[in-house]
Design a protein around this motif. Sequence first.
Motif, PDB file in Angstrom:
ATOM      1  N   PHE A 181       3.233   0.789  -6.139  1.00 26.90           N
ATOM      2  CA  PHE A 181       3.528   2.208  -5.874  1.00 26.90           C
ATOM      3  C   PHE A 181       2.230   3.005  -5.885  1.00 26.90           C
ATOM      4  O   PHE A 181       1.418   2.842  -6.795  1.00 26.90           O
ATOM      5  N   ARG A 182       2.046   3.839  -4.897  1.00 24.85           N
ATOM      6  CA  ARG A 182       0.871   4.726  -4.882  1.00 24.85           C
ATOM      7  C   ARG A 182       1.307   6.089  -4.363  1.00 24.85           C
ATOM      8  O   ARG A 182       1.917   6.163  -3.293  1.00 24.85           O
ATOM      9  N   ASN A 183       0.948   7.104  -5.111  1.00 24.20           N
ATOM     10  CA  ASN A 183       1.339   8.451  -4.705  1.00 24.20           C
ATOM     11  C   ASN A 183       0.338   8.971  -3.672  1.00 24.20           C
ATOM     12  O   ASN A 183      -0.447   9.873  -3.942  1.00 24.20           O
ATOM     13  N   GLU A 184       0.370   8.360  -2.487  1.00 23.27           N
ATOM     14  CA  GLU A 184      -0.588   8.675  -1.435  1.00 23.27           C
ATOM     15  C   GLU A 184      -0.521  10.166  -1.082  1.00 23.27           C
ATOM     16  O   GLU A 184       0.581  10.736  -1.011  1.00 23.27           O
ATOM     17  N   ILE A 185      -1.655  10.786  -0.837  1.00 21.75           N
ATOM     18  CA  ILE A 185      -1.679  12.215  -0.491  1.00 21.75           C
ATOM     19  C   ILE A 185      -1.016  12.426   0.870  1.00 21.75           C
ATOM     20  O   ILE A 185      -0.173  13.293   1.026  1.00 21.75           O
ATOM     21  N   PHE A 192       2.488   1.816   7.548  1.00 20.43           N
ATOM     22  CA  PHE A 192       1.091   1.528   7.218  1.00 20.43           C
ATOM     23  C   PHE A 192       0.694   2.123   5.870  1.00 20.43           C
ATOM     24  O   PHE A 192       0.125   1.446   5.018  1.00 20.43           O
ATOM     25  N   ARG A 193       0.963   3.393   5.683  1.00 20.89           N
ATOM     26  CA  ARG A 193       0.617   4.023   4.400  1.00 20.89           C
ATOM     27  C   ARG A 193       1.873   4.640   3.807  1.00 20.89           C
ATOM     28  O   ARG A 193       2.330   5.692   4.221  1.00 20.89           O
ATOM     29  N   THR A 194       2.460   3.935   2.861  1.00 22.92           N
ATOM     30  CA  THR A 194       3.713   4.385   2.256  1.00 22.92           C
ATOM     31  C   THR A 194       3.492   4.555   0.756  1.00 22.92           C
ATOM     32  O   THR A 194       2.456   4.146   0.221  1.00 22.92           O
ATOM     33  N   ARG A 195       4.450   5.144   0.078  1.00 25.66           N
ATOM     34  CA  ARG A 195       4.273   5.364  -1.360  1.00 25.66           C
ATOM     35  C   ARG A 195       4.825   4.198  -2.181  1.00 25.66           C
ATOM     36  O   ARG A 195       4.455   4.011  -3.322  1.00 25.66           O
ATOM     37  N   GLY A 265      -6.771  -1.094  11.340  1.00 20.77           N
ATOM     38  CA  GLY A 265      -6.359  -0.770   9.970  1.00 20.77           C
ATOM     39  C   GLY A 265      -6.339  -2.027   9.118  1.00 20.77           C
ATOM     40  O   GLY A 265      -6.013  -3.121   9.611  1.00 20.77           O
ATOM     41  N   GLU A 266      -6.657  -1.877   7.834  1.00 26.49           N
ATOM     42  CA  GLU A 266      -6.687  -3.031   6.911  1.00 26.49           C
ATOM     43  C   GLU A 266      -5.277  -3.576   6.673  1.00 26.49           C
ATOM     44  O   GLU A 266      -4.363  -2.814   6.391  1.00 26.49           O
ATOM     45  N   ILE A 267      -5.135  -4.899   6.778  1.00 23.25           N
ATOM     46  CA  ILE A 267      -3.861  -5.500   6.370  1.00 23.25           C
ATOM     47  C   ILE A 267      -4.028  -6.354   5.115  1.00 23.25           C
ATOM     48  O   ILE A 267      -3.082  -6.615   4.399  1.00 23.25           O
ATOM     49  N   GLU A 268      -5.262  -6.787   4.856  1.00 19.32           N
ATOM     50  CA  GLU A 268      -5.508  -7.586   3.650  1.00 19.32           C
ATOM     51  C   GLU A 268      -6.948  -7.385   3.210  1.00 19.32           C
ATOM     52  O   GLU A 268      -7.840  -7.228   4.049  1.00 19.32           O
ATOM     53  N   THR A 307      -7.226 -12.315  -3.078  1.00 23.03           N
ATOM     54  CA  THR A 307      -6.745 -12.071  -1.713  1.00 23.03           C
ATOM     55  C   THR A 307      -5.539 -11.150  -1.858  1.00 23.03           C
ATOM     56  O   THR A 307      -4.562 -11.507  -2.497  1.00 23.03           O
ATOM     57  N   SER A 308      -5.657  -9.950  -1.302  1.00 22.62           N
ATOM     58  CA  SER A 308      -4.625  -8.939  -1.543  1.00 22.62           C
ATOM     59  C   SER A 308      -4.078  -8.419  -0.220  1.00 22.62           C
ATOM     60  O   SER A 308      -4.726  -7.650   0.477  1.00 22.62           O
ATOM     61  N   ALA A 309      -2.862  -8.893   0.101  1.00 26.35           N
ATOM     62  CA  ALA A 309      -2.264  -8.504   1.388  1.00 26.35           C
ATOM     63  C   ALA A 309      -1.085  -7.579   1.141  1.00 26.35           C
ATOM     64  O   ALA A 309      -0.376  -7.718   0.149  1.00 26.35           O
ATOM     65  N   GLY A 310      -0.877  -6.656   2.045  1.00 22.64           N
ATOM     66  CA  GLY A 310       0.340  -5.855   1.990  1.00 22.64           C
ATOM     67  C   GLY A 310       1.406  -6.595   2.765  1.00 22.64           C
ATOM     68  O   GLY A 310       1.197  -6.943   3.925  1.00 22.64           O
ATOM     69  N   ALA A 311       2.563  -6.851   2.119  1.00 22.12           N
ATOM     70  CA  ALA A 311       3.642  -7.529   2.853  1.00 22.12           C
ATOM     71  C   ALA A 311       4.191  -6.592   3.915  1.00 22.12           C
ATOM     72  O   ALA A 311       4.463  -6.990   5.046  1.00 22.12           O
ATOM     73  N   SER A 312       4.328  -5.305   3.561  1.00 21.98           N
ATOM     74  CA  SER A 312       4.905  -4.373   4.533  1.00 21.98           C
ATOM     75  C   SER A 312       3.917  -4.060   5.666  1.00 21.98           C
ATOM     76  O   SER A 312       4.317  -3.902   6.812  1.00 21.98           O
ATOM     77  N   ARG A 313       2.623  -3.991   5.330  1.00 21.94           N
ATOM     78  CA  ARG A 313       1.641  -3.788   6.417  1.00 21.94           C
ATOM     79  C   ARG A 313       1.569  -5.012   7.315  1.00 21.94           C
ATOM     80  O   ARG A 313       1.405  -4.898   8.528  1.00 21.94           O
ATOM     81  N   SER A 314       1.671  -6.214   6.714  1.00 21.71           N
ATOM     82  CA  SER A 314       1.658  -7.432   7.537  1.00 21.71           C
ATOM     83  C   SER A 314       2.904  -7.449   8.422  1.00 21.71           C
ATOM     84  O   SER A 314       2.840  -7.788   9.601  1.00 21.71           O
TER      85      SER A 314
END
Length: 444
Positions: A181-185, A192-195, A265-268, A307-314
Amino acid sequence: MEKIVSLSKRRGFVYQSSEVYGGLNGCWDYGPLGVELLRNVENEWWQEMTYREDIEGIDTSILMHPRVWEASGHVENFTDPMVDCKECKARFRADQLEESLCGNPAYKGRKAIKCQGEGKFTEARQFNLMFKTFVGPVEDDGSVVYLRPETAQGIYVNFLNVQSASRQKLPFGIAQIGKAFRNEINTKNFLFRTREFEQMEMQFFVKPGTDVEWFNYWKEERLKWFVNLGLKKEKLQFNQHEPDKLAHYAKDAFDIEYEFPFGWGEIEGIHNRTDYDLTRHEQYSGKSLKFFDEQTRERYIPYIIETSAGASRSFMAFLVDAYAEEEAPTADGGMKVRTVLKFHQRLAPIKAAVFPLVNRDGMPEIAKKITTTLRPHIRVFYDESGAVGRRYRRQDETGTPYCITVDSQTLDDQTVTVRDRDSMQQERISIDKILQYLGDRMDA
Ligand code: ATP
Protein backbone atom coordinates in the motif's frame (compact mmCIF):
# COMPACT_ATOMS: atom_id res chain seq x y z
CA MET A 1 -5.06 3.23 -23.24
CA GLU A 2 -8.72 4.29 -23.36
CA LYS A 3 -9.56 1.34 -25.58
CA ILE A 4 -7.79 -1.06 -23.23
CA VAL A 5 -9.48 0.35 -20.13
CA SER A 6 -12.86 0.09 -21.81
CA LEU A 7 -12.23 -3.46 -23.05
CA SER A 8 -11.07 -4.38 -19.54
CA LYS A 9 -14.35 -3.30 -18.07
CA ARG A 10 -16.55 -4.72 -20.81
CA ARG A 11 -14.96 -8.15 -20.73
CA GLY A 12 -14.50 -8.38 -16.96
CA PHE A 13 -10.77 -7.85 -16.51
CA VAL A 14 -10.70 -4.74 -14.31
CA TYR A 15 -13.33 -2.47 -12.71
CA GLN A 16 -12.96 0.73 -10.80
CA SER A 17 -13.22 0.07 -7.07
CA SER A 18 -16.60 0.98 -5.49
CA GLU A 19 -17.80 2.17 -8.89
CA VAL A 20 -21.45 2.55 -7.86
CA TYR A 21 -20.31 5.17 -5.32
CA GLY A 22 -18.29 7.09 -7.90
CA GLY A 23 -15.12 5.05 -7.41
CA LEU A 24 -12.14 5.36 -5.08
CA ASN A 25 -9.05 6.86 -6.68
CA GLY A 26 -6.10 4.56 -7.12
CA CYS A 27 -7.98 1.34 -6.31
CA TRP A 28 -9.18 -1.28 -8.79
CA ASP A 29 -11.07 -4.58 -8.71
CA TYR A 30 -10.21 -7.60 -10.82
CA GLY A 31 -13.18 -9.26 -12.55
CA PRO A 32 -13.56 -12.93 -13.57
CA LEU A 33 -11.02 -12.77 -16.40
CA GLY A 34 -8.74 -10.31 -14.60
CA VAL A 35 -8.36 -12.41 -11.49
CA GLU A 36 -7.52 -15.41 -13.65
CA LEU A 37 -4.89 -13.45 -15.59
CA LEU A 38 -3.41 -12.00 -12.39
CA ARG A 39 -3.19 -15.46 -10.84
CA ASN A 40 -1.57 -16.84 -13.96
CA VAL A 41 1.07 -14.08 -13.83
CA GLU A 42 1.69 -14.78 -10.15
CA ASN A 43 1.76 -18.54 -10.59
CA GLU A 44 4.29 -18.21 -13.39
CA TRP A 45 6.44 -16.03 -11.17
CA TRP A 46 6.06 -18.37 -8.19
CA GLN A 47 7.07 -21.39 -10.25
CA GLU A 48 9.99 -19.61 -11.83
CA MET A 49 11.30 -18.31 -8.52
CA THR A 50 10.57 -21.04 -5.99
CA TYR A 51 10.66 -24.29 -7.95
CA ARG A 52 14.43 -24.31 -7.62
CA GLU A 53 16.73 -25.53 -4.89
CA ASP A 54 18.02 -22.20 -3.67
CA ILE A 55 14.80 -20.24 -3.09
CA GLU A 56 12.13 -20.70 -0.40
CA GLY A 57 8.66 -19.15 -0.29
CA ILE A 58 7.04 -17.18 2.51
CA ASP A 59 3.84 -15.27 3.24
CA THR A 60 4.19 -12.60 5.91
CA SER A 61 1.60 -10.30 7.46
CA ILE A 62 0.67 -6.88 6.11
CA LEU A 63 0.79 -5.26 9.56
CA MET A 64 4.17 -5.42 11.24
CA HIS A 65 5.80 -4.03 14.37
CA PRO A 66 6.16 -0.25 13.81
CA ARG A 67 9.88 -0.39 14.63
CA VAL A 68 10.36 -2.37 11.38
CA TRP A 69 9.61 0.81 9.41
CA GLU A 70 11.94 2.90 11.52
CA ALA A 71 14.74 0.41 10.96
CA SER A 72 14.04 0.14 7.23
CA GLY A 73 14.22 3.92 6.83
CA HIS A 74 10.62 4.24 5.63
CA VAL A 75 9.45 6.48 8.49
CA GLU A 76 12.24 8.92 7.70
CA ASN A 77 12.79 8.53 3.97
CA PHE A 78 9.74 7.07 2.24
CA THR A 79 8.48 10.44 1.14
CA ASP A 80 7.68 12.29 -2.05
CA PRO A 81 7.87 16.07 -2.43
CA MET A 82 4.37 17.55 -2.71
CA VAL A 83 3.21 20.96 -3.94
CA ASP A 84 -0.26 22.54 -4.03
CA CYS A 85 -1.47 24.87 -6.76
CA LYS A 86 -2.69 28.05 -5.06
CA GLU A 87 -5.09 28.71 -7.91
CA CYS A 88 -6.81 25.41 -8.77
CA LYS A 89 -5.99 23.70 -5.43
CA ALA A 90 -4.74 20.55 -7.18
CA ARG A 91 -1.90 18.65 -5.55
CA PHE A 92 1.17 17.35 -7.42
CA ARG A 93 4.37 15.43 -6.94
CA ALA A 94 6.97 18.16 -7.34
CA ASP A 95 9.26 15.81 -9.30
CA GLN A 96 6.49 14.88 -11.79
CA LEU A 97 5.27 18.29 -12.97
CA GLU A 98 6.55 17.54 -16.44
CA GLU A 99 4.05 14.63 -16.76
CA SER A 100 1.15 16.07 -14.71
CA LEU A 101 -1.69 18.18 -16.04
CA CYS A 102 -2.96 21.42 -14.50
CA GLY A 103 -6.23 20.86 -12.59
CA ASN A 104 -7.94 24.00 -13.85
CA PRO A 105 -10.53 23.17 -16.56
CA ALA A 106 -9.82 26.57 -18.17
CA TYR A 107 -6.27 25.34 -18.97
CA LYS A 108 -7.29 21.87 -20.19
CA GLY A 109 -4.28 19.84 -21.35
CA ARG A 110 -1.71 22.27 -19.98
CA LYS A 111 1.33 20.73 -18.23
CA ALA A 112 1.64 21.55 -14.53
CA ILE A 113 5.28 22.54 -15.07
CA LYS A 114 3.96 25.70 -16.81
CA CYS A 115 1.96 26.70 -13.73
CA GLN A 116 5.14 26.30 -11.70
CA GLY A 117 6.84 28.70 -14.09
CA GLU A 118 4.14 31.22 -13.21
CA GLY A 119 4.82 30.77 -9.50
CA LYS A 120 1.42 29.29 -8.63
CA PHE A 121 2.74 26.53 -6.39
CA THR A 122 3.42 26.36 -2.67
CA GLU A 123 6.88 25.37 -1.43
CA ALA A 124 7.47 21.60 -1.70
CA ARG A 125 6.75 19.62 1.47
CA GLN A 126 7.82 16.03 2.11
CA PHE A 127 4.83 13.68 2.29
CA ASN A 128 5.19 10.18 3.77
CA LEU A 129 3.57 7.56 1.54
CA MET A 130 2.83 4.99 4.24
CA PHE A 131 -0.80 4.46 5.24
CA LYS A 132 -1.23 4.65 9.00
CA THR A 133 -3.78 2.84 11.10
CA PHE A 134 -4.16 1.73 14.74
CA VAL A 135 -4.13 -1.62 16.49
CA GLY A 136 -6.75 -2.03 19.22
CA PRO A 137 -9.51 0.34 20.26
CA VAL A 138 -7.40 3.37 21.25
CA GLU A 139 -6.23 5.66 18.50
CA ASP A 140 -3.11 7.09 20.10
CA ASP A 141 0.56 7.35 19.09
CA GLY A 142 1.40 4.14 20.93
CA SER A 143 -0.94 2.07 18.77
CA VAL A 144 0.07 3.31 15.31
CA VAL A 145 0.89 0.65 12.73
CA TYR A 146 1.43 0.92 8.99
CA LEU A 147 0.07 -0.97 6.02
CA ARG A 148 3.27 -2.33 4.51
CA PRO A 149 4.54 -0.26 1.55
CA GLU A 150 6.60 -3.25 0.31
CA THR A 151 6.68 -6.97 1.07
CA ALA A 152 10.47 -7.09 1.45
CA GLN A 153 10.69 -6.25 5.15
CA GLY A 154 8.64 -9.31 6.13
CA ILE A 155 11.34 -11.39 4.45
CA TYR A 156 14.28 -9.65 6.15
CA VAL A 157 12.95 -10.08 9.67
CA ASN A 158 12.34 -13.78 8.95
CA PHE A 159 15.70 -14.39 7.32
CA LEU A 160 17.12 -16.60 10.09
CA ASN A 161 13.77 -18.37 10.73
CA VAL A 162 13.63 -19.50 7.13
CA GLN A 163 17.32 -20.26 6.89
CA SER A 164 17.34 -22.52 9.94
CA ALA A 165 14.06 -24.30 9.08
CA SER A 166 15.07 -24.99 5.49
CA ARG A 167 18.79 -25.58 6.28
CA GLN A 168 19.72 -23.39 3.33
CA LYS A 169 23.27 -22.13 2.95
CA LEU A 170 24.29 -18.93 1.21
CA PRO A 171 23.54 -18.02 -1.46
CA PHE A 172 19.81 -18.54 -1.17
CA GLY A 173 16.64 -16.52 -1.60
CA ILE A 174 13.20 -15.99 -0.09
CA ALA A 175 10.23 -15.12 -2.29
CA GLN A 176 6.88 -13.58 -1.48
CA ILE A 177 3.78 -12.37 -3.30
CA GLY A 178 1.44 -9.99 -1.52
CA LYS A 179 -0.36 -6.70 -1.22
CA ALA A 180 1.46 -3.44 -0.64
CA PHE A 181 0.00 0.00 0.00
CA ARG A 182 1.30 3.46 -0.85
CA ASN A 183 -0.57 6.68 -0.38
CA GLU A 184 0.57 8.00 -3.76
CA ILE A 185 0.06 11.76 -4.23
CA ASN A 186 -1.18 11.30 -7.79
CA THR A 187 -2.55 8.01 -9.03
CA LYS A 188 -2.71 7.65 -12.78
CA ASN A 189 -2.42 5.55 -15.88
CA PHE A 190 -4.89 2.82 -14.95
CA LEU A 191 -3.07 0.12 -12.94
CA PHE A 192 0.36 1.74 -13.22
CA ARG A 193 0.30 3.90 -10.10
CA THR A 194 -2.31 2.77 -7.61
CA ARG A 195 -2.61 3.05 -3.84
CA GLU A 196 -3.13 -0.65 -3.27
CA PHE A 197 -1.24 -3.11 -5.44
CA GLU A 198 0.41 -6.48 -5.46
CA GLN A 199 4.14 -7.15 -5.45
CA MET A 200 6.20 -10.22 -6.30
CA GLU A 201 9.50 -9.85 -4.48
CA MET A 202 12.49 -12.11 -4.04
CA GLN A 203 15.39 -11.34 -1.73
CA PHE A 204 18.59 -13.24 -2.49
CA PHE A 205 21.12 -13.45 0.37
CA VAL A 206 24.75 -13.69 -0.72
CA LYS A 207 28.24 -13.55 0.68
CA PRO A 208 29.66 -9.99 0.47
CA GLY A 209 32.03 -9.85 -2.47
CA THR A 210 29.81 -12.09 -4.61
CA ASP A 211 27.01 -9.51 -4.77
CA VAL A 212 27.95 -7.96 -8.12
CA GLU A 213 27.99 -11.34 -9.85
CA TRP A 214 24.54 -12.26 -8.41
CA PHE A 215 23.17 -8.83 -9.21
CA ASN A 216 24.10 -9.31 -12.87
CA TYR A 217 22.67 -12.83 -12.85
CA TRP A 218 19.27 -11.75 -11.51
CA LYS A 219 19.07 -8.74 -13.75
CA GLU A 220 19.31 -10.96 -16.83
CA GLU A 221 17.07 -13.71 -15.43
CA ARG A 222 14.28 -11.29 -14.69
CA LEU A 223 14.34 -9.70 -18.11
CA LYS A 224 14.23 -13.18 -19.67
CA TRP A 225 11.12 -14.03 -17.65
CA PHE A 226 9.12 -11.22 -19.23
CA VAL A 227 10.36 -12.11 -22.71
CA ASN A 228 9.60 -15.81 -22.24
CA LEU A 229 6.04 -14.91 -21.31
CA GLY A 230 5.59 -13.05 -24.55
CA LEU A 231 6.41 -9.38 -23.95
CA LYS A 232 7.93 -7.91 -27.10
CA LYS A 233 11.68 -7.51 -26.68
CA GLU A 234 11.73 -4.08 -28.31
CA LYS A 235 9.23 -2.84 -25.71
CA LEU A 236 11.57 -3.71 -22.83
CA GLN A 237 14.67 -1.94 -21.62
CA PHE A 238 16.94 -1.60 -18.60
CA ASN A 239 17.32 1.74 -16.93
CA GLN A 240 20.19 2.05 -14.49
CA HIS A 241 19.67 4.51 -11.63
CA GLU A 242 22.12 7.41 -11.63
CA PRO A 243 24.32 7.40 -8.48
CA ASP A 244 22.54 10.52 -7.14
CA LYS A 245 19.10 8.90 -7.66
CA LEU A 246 19.88 5.65 -5.82
CA ALA A 247 17.65 4.79 -2.84
CA HIS A 248 19.26 5.19 0.57
CA TYR A 249 19.92 1.43 0.85
CA ALA A 250 21.19 0.72 -2.66
CA LYS A 251 24.65 0.24 -4.13
CA ASP A 252 23.32 -0.34 -7.64
CA ALA A 253 19.85 -0.49 -9.17
CA PHE A 254 18.34 -1.28 -12.55
CA ASP A 255 14.71 -0.91 -13.52
CA ILE A 256 13.16 -3.14 -16.13
CA GLU A 257 10.98 -0.75 -18.09
CA TYR A 258 8.15 -1.42 -20.51
CA GLU A 259 7.01 0.99 -23.18
CA PHE A 260 3.36 1.66 -22.30
CA PRO A 261 1.18 3.80 -24.59
CA PHE A 262 1.95 6.74 -22.24
CA GLY A 263 5.72 6.14 -22.32
CA TRP A 264 8.39 4.01 -20.63
CA GLY A 265 7.57 2.91 -17.08
CA GLU A 266 9.23 0.66 -14.48
CA ILE A 267 7.68 -2.77 -14.04
CA GLU A 268 10.42 -4.30 -11.89
CA GLY A 269 13.43 -3.09 -9.93
CA ILE A 270 16.62 -5.10 -9.32
CA HIS A 271 18.54 -3.69 -6.40
CA ASN A 272 21.81 -4.40 -4.68
CA ARG A 273 20.71 -3.54 -1.13
CA THR A 274 24.08 -4.44 0.44
CA ASP A 275 23.94 -5.37 4.14
CA TYR A 276 21.86 -2.27 4.89
CA ASP A 277 18.56 -3.95 5.83
CA LEU A 278 19.85 -6.76 8.03
CA THR A 279 22.33 -4.43 9.75
CA ARG A 280 19.56 -1.98 10.57
CA HIS A 281 17.22 -4.71 11.84
CA GLU A 282 20.04 -5.99 14.05
CA GLN A 283 20.56 -2.51 15.46
CA TYR A 284 16.88 -1.77 16.01
CA SER A 285 15.83 -5.19 17.33
CA GLY A 286 18.97 -5.96 19.31
CA LYS A 287 18.91 -9.52 17.85
CA SER A 288 21.70 -11.01 15.77
CA LEU A 289 20.79 -11.56 12.12
CA LYS A 290 24.20 -12.88 11.13
CA PHE A 291 24.64 -15.98 9.05
CA PHE A 292 27.05 -18.63 10.35
CA ASP A 293 29.04 -20.33 7.63
CA GLU A 294 29.83 -23.80 9.00
CA GLN A 295 32.53 -24.50 6.46
CA THR A 296 34.63 -21.39 6.93
CA ARG A 297 33.47 -20.83 10.55
CA GLU A 298 32.75 -17.19 9.65
CA ARG A 299 29.79 -15.18 10.95
CA TYR A 300 28.61 -12.25 8.88
CA ILE A 301 25.67 -10.23 7.58
CA PRO A 302 24.85 -11.23 4.01
CA TYR A 303 24.36 -8.80 1.17
CA ILE A 304 20.92 -8.78 -0.45
CA ILE A 305 20.05 -8.71 -4.12
CA GLU A 306 16.40 -7.84 -4.51
CA THR A 307 14.12 -8.46 -7.48
CA SER A 308 10.97 -6.44 -6.91
CA ALA A 309 8.18 -6.67 -9.47
CA GLY A 310 4.70 -5.24 -9.35
CA ALA A 311 2.19 -7.99 -10.12
CA SER A 312 -0.43 -5.44 -11.12
CA ARG A 313 2.01 -3.41 -13.23
CA SER A 314 3.20 -6.61 -14.91
CA PHE A 315 -0.46 -7.56 -15.45
CA MET A 316 -0.94 -4.26 -17.23
CA ALA A 317 2.18 -4.72 -19.35
CA PHE A 318 0.98 -8.18 -20.43
CA LEU A 319 -2.48 -6.80 -21.21
CA VAL A 320 -1.19 -3.82 -23.21
CA ASP A 321 1.34 -5.94 -25.06
CA ALA A 322 -1.28 -8.54 -25.99
CA TYR A 323 -3.73 -5.99 -27.39
CA ALA A 324 -3.96 -5.88 -31.17
CA GLU A 325 -6.37 -4.67 -33.80
CA GLU A 326 -5.97 -6.34 -37.16
CA GLU A 327 -7.76 -6.96 -40.44
CA ALA A 328 -9.42 -10.36 -40.55
CA PRO A 329 -11.53 -12.10 -43.22
CA THR A 330 -15.28 -12.35 -42.62
CA ALA A 331 -17.62 -15.25 -43.51
CA ASP A 332 -18.95 -13.38 -46.57
CA GLY A 333 -15.48 -12.94 -48.04
CA GLY A 334 -14.92 -9.36 -46.88
CA MET A 335 -12.45 -7.96 -44.33
CA LYS A 336 -13.14 -6.51 -40.90
CA VAL A 337 -10.99 -5.27 -38.04
CA ARG A 338 -10.86 -7.70 -35.14
CA THR A 339 -9.65 -6.92 -31.62
CA VAL A 340 -7.54 -9.70 -30.19
CA LEU A 341 -5.57 -10.22 -27.00
CA LYS A 342 -2.56 -12.29 -27.99
CA PHE A 343 -1.64 -13.51 -24.51
CA HIS A 344 1.00 -16.15 -24.09
CA GLN A 345 -0.97 -19.38 -23.69
CA ARG A 346 0.18 -19.87 -20.12
CA LEU A 347 -1.21 -16.46 -19.18
CA ALA A 348 -4.48 -16.61 -21.13
CA PRO A 349 -7.39 -16.57 -18.64
CA ILE A 350 -9.41 -19.04 -20.72
CA LYS A 351 -7.45 -21.68 -22.61
CA ALA A 352 -10.16 -23.06 -24.88
CA ALA A 353 -13.77 -22.37 -25.90
CA VAL A 354 -16.14 -25.07 -27.16
CA PHE A 355 -18.99 -24.37 -29.58
CA PRO A 356 -21.69 -26.41 -31.29
CA LEU A 357 -21.93 -25.01 -34.83
CA VAL A 358 -25.74 -25.07 -34.58
CA ASN A 359 -28.05 -25.88 -31.69
CA ARG A 360 -29.49 -29.11 -33.07
CA ASP A 361 -28.69 -32.66 -34.26
CA GLY A 362 -27.02 -33.47 -30.93
CA MET A 363 -24.17 -30.97 -31.47
CA PRO A 364 -24.72 -29.11 -28.16
CA GLU A 365 -24.63 -32.41 -26.26
CA ILE A 366 -21.31 -33.41 -27.82
CA ALA A 367 -19.86 -29.92 -27.24
CA LYS A 368 -20.97 -29.98 -23.60
CA LYS A 369 -19.42 -33.40 -23.12
CA ILE A 370 -16.09 -32.13 -24.53
CA THR A 371 -16.30 -29.12 -22.16
CA THR A 372 -16.84 -31.41 -19.16
CA THR A 373 -13.93 -33.62 -20.17
CA LEU A 374 -11.56 -30.65 -20.53
CA ARG A 375 -12.66 -28.72 -17.44
CA PRO A 376 -10.59 -30.59 -14.79
CA HIS A 377 -7.45 -29.86 -16.83
CA ILE A 378 -7.83 -26.34 -18.20
CA ARG A 379 -10.05 -23.27 -17.90
CA VAL A 380 -12.63 -23.80 -20.62
CA PHE A 381 -15.72 -21.89 -21.80
CA TYR A 382 -18.87 -23.23 -23.49
CA ASP A 383 -20.79 -20.92 -25.84
CA GLU A 384 -23.77 -21.72 -28.08
CA SER A 385 -25.17 -18.24 -28.72
CA GLY A 386 -24.91 -16.30 -31.99
CA ALA A 387 -23.19 -16.98 -35.29
CA VAL A 388 -19.96 -18.93 -34.95
CA GLY A 389 -17.95 -16.02 -36.44
CA ARG A 390 -19.17 -13.75 -33.66
CA ARG A 391 -18.30 -16.37 -31.06
CA TYR A 392 -14.75 -16.51 -32.43
CA ARG A 393 -14.50 -12.70 -32.19
CA ARG A 394 -15.72 -12.73 -28.60
CA GLN A 395 -13.06 -15.25 -27.66
CA ASP A 396 -10.39 -13.26 -29.54
CA GLU A 397 -11.23 -10.29 -27.33
CA THR A 398 -10.66 -12.34 -24.20
CA GLY A 399 -7.45 -13.85 -25.55
CA THR A 400 -8.62 -17.50 -25.76
CA PRO A 401 -5.93 -19.38 -27.73
CA TYR A 402 -8.19 -22.19 -29.05
CA CYS A 403 -11.80 -22.52 -30.17
CA ILE A 404 -13.16 -26.03 -30.67
CA THR A 405 -16.21 -26.40 -32.90
CA VAL A 406 -18.53 -29.38 -33.19
CA ASP A 407 -20.11 -29.48 -36.69
CA SER A 408 -22.01 -31.93 -38.89
CA GLN A 409 -18.84 -33.86 -39.76
CA THR A 410 -18.39 -34.54 -36.04
CA LEU A 411 -21.57 -36.60 -36.17
CA ASP A 412 -20.01 -38.85 -38.82
CA ASP A 413 -16.40 -39.22 -37.76
CA GLN A 414 -15.98 -37.90 -34.17
CA THR A 415 -13.68 -35.06 -35.23
CA VAL A 416 -13.88 -31.35 -34.43
CA THR A 417 -12.19 -28.22 -35.75
CA VAL A 418 -9.66 -26.44 -33.56
CA ARG A 419 -9.12 -22.82 -34.51
CA ASP A 420 -5.92 -21.06 -33.53
CA ARG A 421 -6.45 -17.51 -32.19
CA ASP A 422 -3.38 -15.95 -33.82
CA SER A 423 -3.24 -17.63 -37.23
CA MET A 424 -7.05 -18.12 -37.40
CA GLN A 425 -6.26 -21.44 -39.13
CA GLN A 426 -8.40 -24.46 -38.35
CA GLU A 427 -7.26 -28.04 -37.96
CA ARG A 428 -9.50 -31.05 -37.80
CA ILE A 429 -8.70 -33.48 -35.04
CA SER A 430 -10.35 -36.39 -33.36
CA ILE A 431 -12.25 -35.71 -30.12
CA ASP A 432 -10.17 -38.13 -28.09
CA LYS A 433 -6.97 -36.28 -29.09
CA ILE A 434 -8.09 -32.75 -28.05
CA LEU A 435 -6.48 -32.76 -24.64
CA GLN A 436 -3.21 -34.10 -25.97
CA TYR A 437 -3.30 -31.56 -28.83
CA LEU A 438 -3.83 -28.59 -26.51
CA GLY A 439 -1.32 -29.89 -23.97
CA ASP A 440 1.42 -30.24 -26.59
CA ARG A 441 0.88 -26.70 -27.80
CA MET A 442 0.74 -25.16 -24.35
CA ASP A 443 3.93 -26.88 -23.22
CA ALA A 444 5.66 -25.63 -26.34
P1 ATP B 1 7.94 4.37 -8.86
O1 ATP B 1 9.25 5.10 -9.03
O2 ATP B 1 7.23 4.08 -10.14
O3 ATP B 1 7.06 4.97 -7.80
P2 ATP B 1 9.34 2.65 -7.13
O4 ATP B 1 10.72 2.81 -7.64
O5 ATP B 1 8.94 3.37 -5.90
O6 ATP B 1 8.30 2.94 -8.31
P3 ATP B 1 9.72 0.08 -6.04
O7 ATP B 1 9.68 0.59 -4.66
O8 ATP B 1 11.03 -0.36 -6.61
O9 ATP B 1 9.02 1.13 -7.00
O10 ATP B 1 8.63 -1.05 -6.16
C1 ATP B 1 8.83 -2.24 -6.89
C2 ATP B 1 7.74 -2.49 -7.89
O11 ATP B 1 6.45 -2.35 -7.28
C3 ATP B 1 7.73 -1.49 -9.03
O12 ATP B 1 8.61 -1.88 -10.05
C4 ATP B 1 6.29 -1.54 -9.50
O13 ATP B 1 6.11 -2.62 -10.41
C5 ATP B 1 5.53 -1.83 -8.23
N1 ATP B 1 4.92 -0.59 -7.71
C6 ATP B 1 5.49 0.34 -6.95
N2 ATP B 1 4.64 1.35 -6.67
C7 ATP B 1 3.47 1.01 -7.28
C8 ATP B 1 2.18 1.62 -7.36
N3 ATP B 1 1.91 2.76 -6.74
N4 ATP B 1 1.21 0.99 -8.08
C9 ATP B 1 1.46 -0.17 -8.70
N5 ATP B 1 2.65 -0.79 -8.65
C10 ATP B 1 3.64 -0.23 -7.96
